[in-house]
Design a protein around this motif. Sequence first.
Motif, mmCIF file in Angstrom:
data_model
loop_
_atom_site.group_PDB
_atom_site.id
_atom_site.type_symbol
_atom_site.label_atom_id
_atom_site.label_comp_id
_atom_site.label_asym_id
_atom_site.label_seq_id
_atom_site.Cartn_x
_atom_site.Cartn_y
_atom_site.Cartn_z
ATOM 1 N N GLY A 79 0.819 -1.208 0.000
ATOM 2 C CA GLY A 79 0.000 0.000 0.000
ATOM 3 C C GLY A 79 0.852 1.257 0.000
ATOM 4 N N ARG A 80 2.102 1.139 -0.456
ATOM 5 C CA ARG A 80 3.035 2.272 -0.465
ATOM 6 C C ARG A 80 2.656 3.287 -1.539
ATOM 7 N N GLU A 81 3.028 4.527 -1.282
ATOM 8 C CA GLU A 81 2.868 5.585 -2.267
ATOM 9 C C GLU A 81 4.118 5.664 -3.140
ATOM 10 N N ASP A 82 3.990 6.352 -4.280
ATOM 11 C CA ASP A 82 5.106 6.427 -5.224
ATOM 12 C C ASP A 82 6.370 7.021 -4.588
ATOM 13 N N TRP A 83 6.220 8.029 -3.735
ATOM 14 C CA TRP A 83 7.391 8.669 -3.149
ATOM 15 C C TRP A 83 8.178 7.696 -2.271
ATOM 16 N N ILE A 85 8.375 4.378 -2.838
ATOM 17 C CA ILE A 85 9.071 3.481 -3.765
ATOM 18 C C ILE A 85 10.302 4.175 -4.347
ATOM 19 N N ARG A 86 10.204 5.475 -4.576
ATOM 20 C CA ARG A 86 11.332 6.241 -5.143
ATOM 21 C C ARG A 86 12.381 6.596 -4.102
ATOM 22 N N PHE A 87 12.065 6.435 -2.836
ATOM 23 C CA PHE A 87 12.897 7.020 -1.785
ATOM 24 C C PHE A 87 14.351 6.557 -1.853
ATOM 25 N N ILE A 88 14.594 5.257 -1.920
ATOM 26 C CA ILE A 88 15.980 4.768 -1.916
ATOM 27 C C ILE A 88 16.736 5.206 -3.167
ATOM 28 N N PRO A 89 16.178 5.061 -4.383
ATOM 29 C CA PRO A 89 16.907 5.571 -5.553
ATOM 30 C C PRO A 89 17.199 7.066 -5.483
ATOM 31 N N GLU A 90 16.228 7.861 -5.053
ATOM 32 C CA GLU A 90 16.458 9.302 -4.957
ATOM 33 C C GLU A 90 17.527 9.605 -3.909
ATOM 34 N N LEU A 91 17.466 8.913 -2.790
ATOM 35 C CA LEU A 91 18.465 9.083 -1.740
ATOM 36 C C LEU A 91 19.864 8.757 -2.259
ATOM 37 N N CYS A 92 19.970 7.666 -3.000
ATOM 38 C CA CYS A 92 21.273 7.258 -3.549
ATOM 39 C C CYS A 92 21.831 8.310 -4.505
ATOM 40 N N SER A 93 20.960 8.903 -5.300
ATOM 41 C CA SER A 93 21.428 9.922 -6.244
ATOM 42 C C SER A 93 22.005 11.117 -5.497
ATOM 43 N N LEU A 94 21.402 11.463 -4.353
ATOM 44 C CA LEU A 94 21.896 12.583 -3.553
ATOM 45 C C LEU A 94 23.193 12.232 -2.826
ATOM 46 N N LEU A 95 23.471 10.939 -2.699
ATOM 47 C CA LEU A 95 24.695 10.486 -2.037
ATOM 48 C C LEU A 95 25.819 10.219 -3.035
ATOM 49 N N GLY A 96 25.613 10.611 -4.281
ATOM 50 C CA GLY A 96 26.667 10.480 -5.282
ATOM 51 C C GLY A 96 26.853 9.091 -5.847
ATOM 52 N N LEU A 127 4.433 -5.359 -14.987
ATOM 53 C CA LEU A 127 3.034 -5.761 -14.909
ATOM 54 C C LEU A 127 2.386 -5.284 -13.606
ATOM 55 N N LEU A 128 3.022 -4.332 -12.961
ATOM 56 C CA LEU A 128 2.526 -3.815 -11.692
ATOM 57 C C LEU A 128 1.277 -2.954 -11.857
ATOM 58 N N GLY A 129 1.127 -2.369 -13.030
ATOM 59 C CA GLY A 129 0.058 -1.395 -13.205
ATOM 60 C C GLY A 129 0.374 -0.071 -12.533
ATOM 61 N N ARG A 130 1.618 0.099 -12.137
ATOM 62 C CA ARG A 130 2.072 1.299 -11.439
ATOM 63 C C ARG A 130 3.441 1.700 -11.971
ATOM 64 N N ASN A 131 3.734 2.990 -11.915
ATOM 65 C CA ASN A 131 5.043 3.501 -12.307
ATOM 66 C C ASN A 131 5.425 4.588 -11.298
ATOM 67 N N PRO A 132 6.610 4.501 -10.691
ATOM 68 C CA PRO A 132 6.975 5.455 -9.641
ATOM 69 C C PRO A 132 7.195 6.881 -10.132
ATOM 70 N N VAL A 206 11.683 -3.734 -10.374
ATOM 71 C CA VAL A 206 11.385 -2.970 -11.589
ATOM 72 C C VAL A 206 11.123 -1.490 -11.307
ATOM 73 N N PRO A 207 10.274 -1.128 -10.342
ATOM 74 C CA PRO A 207 10.075 0.305 -10.096
ATOM 75 C C PRO A 207 11.330 1.017 -9.613
ATOM 76 N N GLU A 208 12.196 0.313 -8.877
ATOM 77 C CA GLU A 208 13.449 0.920 -8.422
ATOM 78 C C GLU A 208 14.384 1.194 -9.596
ATOM 79 N N VAL A 209 14.414 0.265 -10.549
ATOM 80 C CA VAL A 209 15.236 0.460 -11.744
ATOM 81 C C VAL A 209 14.733 1.666 -12.533
ATOM 82 N N ILE A 210 13.431 1.789 -12.682
ATOM 83 C CA ILE A 210 12.855 2.925 -13.398
ATOM 84 C C ILE A 210 13.251 4.229 -12.710
#
Length: 261
Positions: A79-83, A85-96, A127-132, A206-210
């Motif tokens: 039941g997670r929201e898109d933000w 699901i994006r949290f770890i990838p976005e965090l990693c980008s800020l950590l270089g 096939l999630l029907g969702r995109n972060p 898959v959503p983390e890769v996206i």
Amino acid sequence: MVEEAAKKIKELLKEEEFFAAVVGGSGIELPGVEREIPYSEIPNMPLPAVPGHKGVVKLLSLNGKKVLFFEGRFHYYEGREDWEIRFIPELCSLLGVRVFIPTCASGAVSRKAAESEIGVIYDHINLLGRNPLVGLIKSYGARVFVNGKKFYSKRLVNAFLKKALELGIDAVPAVLAANLGPNYETYTEIRLLEVLGVDCVSMSTVPEVIAANFYGMECVALTVFTNDTLNPEASHEEVLEKAAERSAKLGKLIGEALIHL
């Protein structure tokens, strides 16, 4: 929100940037930990809710390269929201972070996967029907139209397959399908996945890769084949047991491959 989390990690780990990040799937662990931080100590960080996801970020040092290992991820079926699901990838980008490696436990669909232990993902079907990335166009405009044909780095895929061969690790190139879950697939769904050319199926990655591609990181994904999807018996306990059994090989592959990147 994510900026505060990045600042705290830098402060606690006493490092300004990191070469790579690995996201652990169910039951997957990696050796060589120098320091670790519970997610609960990181501002705004969501907390895992699934068994096998401890909620700890660990610092590893591989031949002088600083690597973050996130032991615990977030799934849409919670039941997670898109933000979130994006949290770890976005965090990693800020950590270089330059190299982003999500791992997962998956069920083997193709006979190639069923007869192997580890898959190096080179393509996927969502096939999630969702995109972060949904909704980000309001802030980023046309930048959100990322090219799916470039999600997986050929350089990294080839490097991991070559290293697996050198180490004698049973690894194969694989196409991953992501289903929403949390149920395991029906027989008819498995037949459909076979027709689509899928080798393995999971409920994550898959959503983390996206998201990681959107944030500009080079990606490869790895999976441990934990069960044959055609087996009439399937359970999360079996997944965790098999993931733990094969995670040592996965950890060795990641460590050796990253050293030479």
